[in-house]
Design a protein around this motif. Sequence first.
Motif: not given
Length: 365
Positions: A127-132, A183-189, A209-213, A279-283
Amino acid sequence: MTRSRKASLLAMALALALTVAGAVGPLGAPGGPTAAQASTGSSTFSLADPSTVQAKDGTYVTYGTTVGSGAGPRCGAQTGVTLYVPFLNHGSGDTVGMSHCAAGDALPSGPGSWAVDNGAIWAPGVVEFNGTFYMYYTATKAGTGQKCIGLATSGGAKSPFTNRGIWACPSGGRWAIDANPFVANGKLYVTYRDDAITSYPETGISIVQVGSDGFALWNTRRDALKSTDLVWDTINDSGSTHVIENPSIFVGGAGHYYLLFSGNNWNSARYSTGIADCGTSPIPSSRCTLLKDGANQPYFGYTGSGGLGPYRGLPGNHTGPGAMAAFYTEGNRRCVVWAWYDTATGKRHPIIGELKLDSSGFYVE
């Protein structure tokens, strides 16, 4: 951002051999403008566990499991060598197409020092997330038979990825495989098969959920599904493990997150795809709920003799459809890529369709 699809006239001799592939877009944007319908053909290139993203140049890239030095044909990929993460390159803009040859290897250095040298890579999810571009892949941990997940990153979908190390490798030798990022709600999972949440012979699926790294924030991890939630994964199976695997998340009606997953033996007509509502949440706050009679029958599968009597069939009605992954085109059409198993040749082939919803539920065309 939407571009109108260009009509492509293909020779009749090729028409049955082609399919449409999609691009990864922002999760949670189903629907979108009208576009030409997906083809029901299949790629002639043998590629298992496919995952599709849109490259920065607007073309589409479909990755898959390692193929040997003799696999072909190749149209850019080096000949006579193993392709650790082979990819097909096709289409552009909101026009999607399919190639029948390998354009390159996204991880030519192999699975990394943590894994068995020259070992195969399974089920790369990208997946692409924030250009990476983040790639999660499965390999065998060195010195063991344990399957674990590694992480690699790149600035481009077709540029060589750089190994970042091991991502998930449960204690006690339990497997972690088939990671698929979204990617959901601006976050990476990431969702993945996580046997650490079960005991043998059961298997399970987690979402984290995963961090920016790109590495997991483990305190966010939740169970999504366990093989004990269903029975069709073991019908006439040839092994002892109760297999559910190859998870992928998409957004459906009313903003619900849905889990696609595979079950039963991958090398049989029985391999099929289930769907569960998370449900309505990615987690998910609790384990996801299987759709229709999902405990007893797969949602999608082969409808002929030897299949498991699925709720719905798929374009082409090929045997063993599994490893289904969701994505969106540039025009926000919700699509899925999956692989089917040719019982005559023992090979798997990628195929793509558009995932739609009507009053009776989800369907693919």
